[in-house]
Design a protein around this motif. Structure first.
Motif, PDB file in Angstrom:
ATOM      1  N   ARG A  69      10.080  82.391 136.392  1.00 38.44           N
ATOM      2  CA  ARG A  69       9.562  82.736 137.715  1.00 38.44           C
ATOM      3  C   ARG A  69       8.839  84.072 137.620  1.00 38.44           C
ATOM      4  O   ARG A  69       9.416  85.074 137.170  1.00 38.44           O
ATOM      5  CB  ARG A  69      10.684  82.820 138.749  1.00 38.44           C
ATOM      6  CG  ARG A  69      10.178  83.147 140.165  1.00 38.44           C
ATOM      7  CD  ARG A  69      11.263  82.945 141.197  1.00 38.44           C
ATOM      8  NE  ARG A  69      10.873  83.393 142.528  1.00 38.44           N
ATOM      9  CZ  ARG A  69      10.135  82.695 143.378  1.00 38.44           C
ATOM     10  NH1 ARG A  69       9.691  81.502 143.022  1.00 38.44           N
ATOM     11  NH2 ARG A  69       9.826  83.165 144.570  1.00 38.44           N
ATOM     12  N   GLU A  70       7.575  84.061 138.031  1.00 39.52           N
ATOM     13  CA  GLU A  70       6.764  85.277 137.944  1.00 39.52           C
ATOM     14  C   GLU A  70       7.260  86.326 138.934  1.00 39.52           C
ATOM     15  O   GLU A  70       7.356  86.062 140.134  1.00 39.52           O
ATOM     16  CB  GLU A  70       5.293  84.962 138.255  1.00 39.52           C
ATOM     17  CG  GLU A  70       4.603  84.099 137.215  1.00 39.52           C
ATOM     18  CD  GLU A  70       4.334  84.841 135.928  1.00 39.52           C
ATOM     19  OE1 GLU A  70       4.485  86.082 135.909  1.00 39.52           O
ATOM     20  OE2 GLU A  70       3.971  84.186 134.947  1.00 39.52           O
ATOM     21  N   ARG A 105       2.082  82.276 143.423  1.00 40.82           N
ATOM     22  CA  ARG A 105       2.731  81.731 142.225  1.00 40.82           C
ATOM     23  C   ARG A 105       2.258  80.293 141.974  1.00 40.82           C
ATOM     24  O   ARG A 105       2.031  79.899 140.826  1.00 40.82           O
ATOM     25  CB  ARG A 105       4.252  81.789 142.368  1.00 40.82           C
ATOM     26  CG  ARG A 105       4.821  83.202 142.381  1.00 40.82           C
ATOM     27  CD  ARG A 105       6.342  83.207 142.396  1.00 40.82           C
ATOM     28  NE  ARG A 105       6.857  84.565 142.282  1.00 40.82           N
ATOM     29  CZ  ARG A 105       7.128  85.346 143.330  1.00 40.82           C
ATOM     30  NH1 ARG A 105       6.954  84.871 144.569  1.00 40.82           N
ATOM     31  NH2 ARG A 105       7.575  86.563 143.157  1.00 40.82           N
ATOM     32  N   ASP A 155       4.877  83.194 147.245  1.00 42.16           N
ATOM     33  CA  ASP A 155       5.013  81.945 146.514  1.00 42.16           C
ATOM     34  C   ASP A 155       3.704  81.173 146.441  1.00 42.16           C
ATOM     35  O   ASP A 155       3.455  80.443 145.477  1.00 42.16           O
ATOM     36  CB  ASP A 155       6.105  81.070 147.157  1.00 42.16           C
ATOM     37  CG  ASP A 155       7.503  81.524 146.764  1.00 42.16           C
ATOM     38  OD1 ASP A 155       7.607  82.359 145.842  1.00 42.16           O
ATOM     39  OD2 ASP A 155       8.479  81.067 147.371  1.00 42.16           O
TER      40      ASP A 155
END
Length: 809
Positions: free
Chosen positions: A545-546, A698, A695
């Motif tokens: 997860r970035e 992302r 998000d």
């Protein structure tokens, strides 16, 4: 305590304990300073890179004309005690670099700094006026012709630093004229802090010293502050040498001629040649005899490392243009050491240049429209504010100044005498110029406005005031600035004034980052608890997860954002009736009812009634999207279409307050017991309980690589969805083909996927598989009634949204 109150409490706690490093490296602070830089630099494309390092030899700030680098923990800023003062220091340093972007010529700078090692001196070799200077000029040209690496490295570094000193003062004077409020104040306070870091004469005496750093100290101090009391603490030889440099420094820092500061730096080299030669001799001795046996590129590298360690020259910022290494050319300049022409002086070119109005140089007359816009007001400002100073872009007085220099006695340049065999002449020169060394060239103390333009005198007076040695000039503080025609102006000094707002944003950012780190660890625990069996036994799962959103993600999303918003908005319109029923409101446009709709009485189709709807319970649906991120998804940009579909569904669900999570999956290499084996990579793009609101960015970063083990990825997502409290849990798999992994394929893999579907059903998760590749029949055979045929990728968002609508009506 509800979630909002809890978050506010946590954010407040983070704000109260936030360090300078956390604040100055926060996105909130960087955004504020970047906006400031783009306004002062006159260019929306100006980039900004912030760092935080307290290493003694770390750079303060620099620019290549496109991007500004600023060390927020530099030695200048760290002299200030509180955050507001430090932020004002950052404003001043940024304004300084913006001055280079507005007023410096980076192509000329690149040619100048690279020229010495290439056997070239830009814009022309200095000739010298006195016999000592003429001998120095010949020695300088001999070193450059031979490309003596040790000598040329010392010469080039010294010349570059001298030019940077002169250019710094020039661009700061321009910026202080343009922005006379808090920008001027912060620039001058930074310069005062820098001057406070210059070693004293007594400190220099205790060092192993060849005198070169002492002379650069004196030149730097004079260029910025004029004649000061500190000069009297130095030995007579240094004061005498400085006296010979003063008029050339004054001329260089006040002129708009793009070449004058390079010419002046070359001439200053001759005036301090005695100390340059000593530095060359010491460098040769320290580098050793084996140095000359090295290949040229190794010599250059070793000489550069030696000078970085041993030649400590004072400067407010790193030499501008230091990142640009491209070979450039200037029209009319051939680089010959014997050429007496300056660039652009072909025939009567110089006379033509002097005839241009408003001090316009030939370079500016030929610059492109974009360049002209970038330097807007550059010469107009000089002509308006500096009229009557006798300094125009052509610098007509340059020849007169050189002529007057030629009339000086050889003794005036005592600092330029040869190191060997010239002791008597040097002593004689110092004796004849004792008055000049003590009291300045004309025997006067203080700043003499007859030598320097008035705006330079004003800069120096302000500099002394910032050092606490004079009265400040009463000028307006603040003032709104902005890019012409673009709006969005800011008030100079607003960054430090808006400390609380920036702190709040930075605290929320830090809170979000900590929450994301906590969330990622929680997801990693979920992966460890899965304990796969059967065909996946022993296969490790890694969750990615970035935590940092890259500029590429932001830029990529910005290009497709209108399309995503438009599609999601259309989908939302299809559920308007459902939304009214769930949220409550008035439904209009009905054929019958008890109430007339005043807004619809004009209609001829009979839809003139309305009714009030009481709110029902909200949607009890949780939605999951799992995208195949294997390498085959790159074919025909399937991954791009899947990314857009995920973004539309994410936006659509968020607008309806429907919890949604978006994942990608592929295989990956995992180190286990010293060897590598295939594992499953789960890419968390969007989470039910994400807190930083990024998000969508992302999801924009979604890519494709390697293979896939879909069965294990489905089981992870099933467990992840099953933890949600909603009554209905839907998982949609977007894939382009059959499962393929190490020892994972064929009928065994297909059967594993069927079992995964059954396991998800037992968990209360309904699975649908959207086929977007050429293996649709294979996918239909695996998933049966859960199969969705997406033959046209452009219709995928609408079809997946329609699927969701089945469960919220």
């Amino acid at each position: 305590m509800n979630g909002v109150q809890s978050k506010r409490k946590e954010v407040k706690k983070v704000r109260e304990h936030m360090t300078d490093k956390e604040l100055f490296l926060s996105k909130a602070y960087q955004d504020s300073l970047r906006k400031f830089a783009r306004v002062l630099g006159g260019n929306q494309a100006v980039g900004l890179v912030l760092a935080y390092t307290k290493e003694e030899d770390s750079r303060i700030a620099l620019t290549d004309g496109r991007t500004i680098y600023l060390n927020t923990a530099n030695i200048v800023t760290e002299q200030f005690q509180n955050r507001k003062e430090k932020m004002a220091s950052h404003e001043g340093l940024t304004a300084h670099e913006c001055g280079h972007i507005r007023y410096s010529d980076f192509d000329r700078r690149t040619i100048y700094t690279n020229g010495f090692s290439q056997g070239r001196i830009f814009p022309r070799p200095p000739e010298g006026q006195t016999p000592a200077e003429k001998r120095a000029a010949e020695e300088l040209k001999q070193f450059v012709r031979r490309r003596d690496k040790a000598a040329v490295s010392v010469i080039g570094t010294t010349a570059s630093n001298l030019n940077n000193i002169l250019e710094d003062v020039y661009i700061e004077s321009k910026m202080c004229q343009r922005y006379p409020g808090s920008v001027r104040t912060s620039i001058q306070r930074n310069a005062a802090a820098l001057l406070g870091q210059i070693p004293t004469a007594a400190d220099r005496k205790t060092e192993k010293n060849d005198g070169l750093d002492i002379m650069t100290d004196l030149i730097l101090r004079y260029a910025r502050s004029g004649e000061t009391e500190e000069e009297k603490a130095y030995d007579r030889q240094y004061r005498t040498c400085l006296a010979a440099c003063r008029s050339r420094i004054d001329e260089a820092v006040g002129s708009d001629d793009p070449d004058i500061r390079y010419l002046a730096a070359n001439e200053l080299l001759l005036k301090i040649w005695k100390y340059v030669k000593k530095a060359i001799q010491r460098a040769r001795a320290d580098l050793g005899r084996d140095f000359m046996k090295l290949p040229p590129h190794e010599q250059e590298k070793k000489a550069r490392e030696y000078l970085n360690e041993n030649l400590k020259l004072s400067s407010l910022s790193g030499a501008y243009g230091g990142w640009r290494r491209e070979r450039k050319t200037i029209e009319g300049w051939d680089g010959s050491l014997d050429s007496e022409k300056e660039p652009g002086q072909e025939g009567n070119g110089q006379e033509e240049e002097n005839e241009k109005q408003d001090g316009q140089t030939e370079k500016e007359g030929n610059e492109s429209p974009g360049e002209s816009g970038r330097n807007e007001g550059k010469e107009k400002e000089q002509s308006q504010k500096g009229s009557g100073q006798g300094r125009n872009a052509g610098e007509k007085n340059s020849s007169q100044e050189k002529s007057s220099q030629g009339k000086r006695s050889e003794a005036e340049d005592g600092g330029s005498q040869e190191d060997q065999g010239e002791a008597d002449k040097e002593k004689e020169g110092e004796d004849e110029n004792s008055d000049s060394g003590e009291n300045g060239e004309n025997g006067k103390n203080g700043n003499d406005s007859s030598k320097a333009p008035s705006h330079i005198v004003l800069l120096r007076l302000g500099q002394l005031a910032a050092q606490g040695e004079g009265d400040d000039c009463n000028e307006e503080q603040g003032g709104e600035v902005g890019l012409p025609g673009r709006g969005g102006g800011i008030r100079t000094g607003e960054i430090s004034r808006d400390l609380l707002e920036i702190l709040n944003k930075a605290a929320e950012e830090a809170y979000g980052k900590k929450a994301e780190i906590k969330l990622k660890k929680h997801l990693e625990v979920e992966a460890e608890e899965l304990s796969p069996e059967g065909i996946h036994k022993g296969v490790p799962i890694r969750v990615y997860r970035e935590l940092e959103i890259t500029p590429d993600m932001e830029a990529g999303y910005k290009t497709i954002e209108p399309e995503i918003k438009k599609t999601a908005g259309r989908l939302r319109q299809t559920v308007e009736e459902i939304l009214i029923r769930k949220e409550g409101g008035v439904m209009s446009g009905l054929y019958m009812g008890k109430r007339l709709s005043r807004r619809n009485l004009y209609r001829q189709d009979g839809k003139i009634f309305e009714k009030r709807i009481l709110p029902e319970e909200g949607f009890s649906v949780a939605f999951g999207v799992l995208v195949d991120n294997s390498g085959s998804m790159m074919i025909d940009d399937r991954i791009g279409q899947a990314r857009k579909a995920a973004l539309v569904l994410y936006e659509f669900c968020r607008s309806l307050s429907i919890p949604i999570t978006v994942y990608g999956h592929s295989t990956c290499s995992v180190s286990v017991g010293g060897s590598y084996r295939e594992g499953v990579a789960m890419y968390s793009f969007a989470e039910f309980d994400s807190v930083d609101g990024k998000d969508h960015l992302r999801i924009q970063g979604m890519g494709s690589c390697q293979c896939n083990r879909g069965g294990l990825a489905l089981r992870f997502m099933g467990k992840h969805l099953a933890k949600q409290e909603e009554e209905v849990k839907i998982l949609t798999l977007i894939s382009d083909g059959s499962p393929a992994g190490f020892n994972y394929g064929g009928e065994a893999a297909k059967e594993d996927l069927r079992r995964a579907k059954q396991e998800l059903h037992k968990m209360g998760v309904t699975l649908f598989s959207a086929a977007i590749g050429d293996d649709r029949k294979v996918i239909e055979d695996i998933y049966g009634d859960s199969f969705l045929n997406i033959s046209d990728l452009r219709t995928m968002p609408q079809k997946l949204a329609a699927l969701l609508l089945r469960y919220i009506r």
